[in-house]
Design a protein around this motif. Structure first.
Motif: not given
Lengths: 122, 110
Positions: A37, A95, A110, A112-114
């Motif tokens: 995303v 992301y 549910d 997400w990375g940084q």
């Protein structure tokens, strides 16, 4: 604890390529679909692509027109996004994201990375 | 495919309730019960608040609730608190097996 760590972002010229990576841990990676995303500076969320847990099925936003390719290596618990023919409008924070469900991709996210920042500019 | 339609901004006073709408089509919101809502504070990662129209992940306050009627979904936040001030995004699974986000709504707690 679920962890998603992206890498590979940076500055690239228009028309160039980049490959993003996402190292996943804390869950059975091969059991879940994964997504990318992106979020342009000051803008909203835009779903880019998803891949099934096995890697056998891939899905893309229509706007990408075949320029991006998602893949995964379940032996390395790693997700990838190959981005070609990059344009200024691809500039965004990308992301890596874990899908909520095992059996179906692109329903909800549910974890997400940084994010990793991609800047397309000459 | 166009983004789901959300109001650009909503506001409310502490203790009040607010509702954010999310309008799509029969190919996304109206066709599936895979509507989700995310909260994003400035400079932070989005957080899942509601999934499958009206389910809350563990740890999310019961002040947050979701609903859907036809091609439109809604997020309601009861008993507004200062910490609720954030951007909110809806999303929906689509008939093309893609995920579609709304344009986002900025919630201001007055």
């Amino acid at each position: 604890e679920v962890q998603l760590v992206e890498s590979g972002g940076g500055l690239v010229q228009p028309g160039g390529s980049l490959r993003l990576s996402c190292a996943a841990s804390g869950f059975t990676f091969s059991s879940y679909a994964m997504s990318w995303v992106r979020q342009a500076p000051g803008k909203g969320l835009e779903w880019v692509s998803a891949i099934s847990g096995s890697g056998g099925n891939t899905y893309y936003a229509d706007s990408l027109k075949g320029r991006f390719t998602i893949s995964r290596d379940n032996s390395k618990n790693t997700l990838y996004l190959q981005m070609n023919s990059l344009r200024a409008e691809d500039t965004a924070l990308y992301y890596c994201a874990k899908d909520l469900y095992r059996g179906i991709a692109a329903t909800a996210i549910d974890y997400w990375g940084q994010g990793t920042l991609v800047t397309v500019s000459s | 495919q166009s983004a789901l339609t959300q109001p650009a901004s909503v506001s409310g006073s502490p203790g009040q309730s607010i509702t954010i709408s999310c309008t799509g089509t029969s190919s996304d919101v109206g066709g599936y019960n895979y509507v989700s809502w995310y909260q994003q504070h400035p400079g932070k990662v989005p957080k899942l608040m509601i999934y499958d129209v009206n389910n809350r992940p563990s740890g999310v306050s019961n002040r947050f609730s979701g609903s859907k009627f036809g091609n439109a979904a809604s997020l309601t936040i009861a008993g507004l608190q200062a910490e609720d001030e954030a951007d909110y995004y809806c999303s929906s699974y689509t008939s093309s097996s893609t995920l579609l986000f709304g344009g986002g709504t900025k919630l201001t707690v007055l």
